[in-house]
Design a protein around this motif. Structure first.
Motif: not given
Ligand code: GDP
Length: 331
Positions: A130-134, A166-169, A274-279, A284-286
Motif C-alpha cells: 500500500g505504501g509503495v502504491a501510494r 489498476h486503481s491508478m490507471v 479512483q480518487e475516492k478509492w485512494w482517500m 484504512n492504511e493509517e
C-alpha cells in the motif's frame, strides 16, 4: 547538486517548467519517510495538483520474462517519435519484503533511458505494498505537472500489486506469451478481468502462428466474461517488442479506448472513483498502522492471541478487547 533547502514554491515552479532534476528530487521527497520531507512533499503535491490529470495512464503487467522491459522500451520510443513525453513508474511488490527487486532498474530500458523526453523511475520501497502504491500514485501527479502526457505504471504479477496499479490507471495492459496451448491455465481470472487489452508478445520468427493461436484462445475466453462496466470490449493482439511489430496497433487501441470512454463519460467517472478509492484506502492504511503501532495494543496482543488459540475466548471477543484497549488509549 541540489541543496536541501529549496522552498516548495521553487520546486513547484521548476516542475511546472519541466525541470527533470527537480522532478526527480521531488519524487525522492515523496518517497522519504522523514517527517519534514513528507511535509514538503505534500506542499509540492498540492501546488502541482491543479496542473495534473492530463495524461493517459497505462498499467502494464506480465510475468518475469514476458518482455515488459523490452516492450516498454519499444512502446516508449514509438510514443516519443510521435511527440509524446513518457514517464515510466513501477510498483514492485517485492520491495516490501526484500531490498532486491524483481523489476530491476532503469538500465533495462536501454534506448528509452537515454531519451530526454522519457522519465524512468524504479519502484519506491516501503514496508507495505500500500505504501509503495501510494507513493507511485503521488508521483503520477508530479510527472503530469512536469508535462508528461503519458504515464506507464509497470508491475509484475502477484495479484495485489495488479489491483494497486489498476486503481491508478485509465487503461490496463496484460502482456502474455504463447505457450503450449494451455496458456490460460496459469492466469488468475481476476487479472484477466482487469485487462482492457491483452497483448501476446514475441510474435516473431517461428513463433508467429503460436502467438496467433494463443490470441484466439484468449479471445474465446474473454467472450465468457460478463460485459465490462466501461462498455469497452477488451481486445487481444499479437506483437513483437523486440522487432517492433504491431506496436502502432496497440496504441491505436489505447487511443480508441480513450476516445470512446471520454465520450461516454466513463473515463472521468473512473478517475473520480479512483480518487475516492485512494482517500478511503489511505484512511484504512493509517488506521491499521496506528492500531498495530499502538503500545497498549502491543502489550495486550500476545495474551489475547493465546486465549483465542487456546479456545478460551472467541476471536470476536479477542478482537473486541484489542479494539477496546486501542480506543481507551486515544482518550
Ligand atoms: P521482463 O522480465 O518482462 O521485463 O522481460 P524482458 O523484457 O527482460 O525480456 C525477457 C527476454 O525475452 C529477453 O531475453 C528478451 O530479449 C526476450 N524478448 C522480449 N521481447 C521479445 C520479443 O518480442 N521477441 C523475442 N523473440 N524475444 C523477446
Amino acid at each position: 547538486v541540489l541543496r536541501e533547502d529549496y522552498s516548495a514554491e521553487r520546486y513547484i515552479e521548476e516542475i511546472l517548467a519541466g525541470n527533470r532534476t527537480f522532478l526527480a528530487r521531488a519524487v525522492t521527497l515523496v518517497e522519504s519517510t522523514r517527517h519534514d520531507h513528507q511535509l514538503k512533499a505534500q506542499q509540492i503535491l498540492e501546488g502541482c495538483l491543479p496542473y495534473s490529470g492530463h495524461s493517459m495512464r497505462v498499467g502494464i503487467t506480465g510475468v518475469p520474462g514476458a518482455g515488459k522491459s523490452t516492450s516498454i522500451d519499444a512502446f516508449g520510443m514509438h510514443l516519443i517519435k510521435q511527440g509524446h513525453k513518457l514517464a515510466v513508474l513501477a510498483i514492485d511488490p517485492s520491495s516490501e519484503i526484500s531490498k532486491g527487486s524483481i523489476l530491476g532498474d532503469k538500465t533495462r530500458m536501454e534506448r528509452l533511458s537515454r531519451e530526454e523526453r522519457a522519465f524512468i523511475r524504479p519502484s519506491a520501497s516501503s514496508s507495505s505494498l500500500g505504501g509503495v502504491a501510494r507513493k507511485t500514485r503521488e508521483t503520477i501527479i508530479l510527472c503530469e505537472a512536469a508535462g508528461f502526457d503519458t504515464v506507464f505504471v509497470e508491475t509484475v504479477g502477484v495479484g495485489q500489486s495488479e489491483t494497486a496499479v489498476h486503481s491508478m490507471v485509465d487503461f490496463f495492459l496484460l502482456i502474455q506469451l504463447a505457450g503450449t496451448g494451455d496458456e490460460l491455465q496459469g492466469i488468475k481470472r481476476g487479472i484477466m478481468e482487469m485487462a482492457d487489452g491483452i497483448i501476446i508478445n514475441k510474435a516473431d520468427g517461428d513463433n508467429v502462428d503460436k502467438a496467433r493461436l494463443a490470441a484466439q484462445h484468449f479471445r474465446n475466453a474473454l467472450q465468457l466474461f460478463p460485459a465490462t462496466e466501461s462498455g469497452w470490449e477488451p481486445k487481444v493482439m499479437t506483437y513483437s517488442g523486440l522487432k517492433g511489430i504491431g506496436i502502432k496497433e496497440i496504441f491505436d487501441m489505447i487511443d480508441e479506448y480513450r476516445q470512446t470512454t471520454k465520450e461516454s463519460g466513463y473515463f472521468d467517472y473512473n478517475r473520480r472513483r479512483q480518487e475516492k478509492w485512494w482517500m478511503y484506502e489511505t484512511v484504512n492504511e493509517e488506521l491499521r498502522r496506528s492500531f498495530y503501532d499502538n503500545e497498549q495494543v502491543k502489550q495486550l496482543q500476545e495474551t489475547v492471541e493465546r486465549e483465542v488459540l487456546e479456545n478460551r475466548i472467541t476471536p470476536f471477543v479477542g478482537a473486541g478487547r484489542l479494539l477496546e484497549a486501542f480506543y481507551q488509549s486515544l482518550k
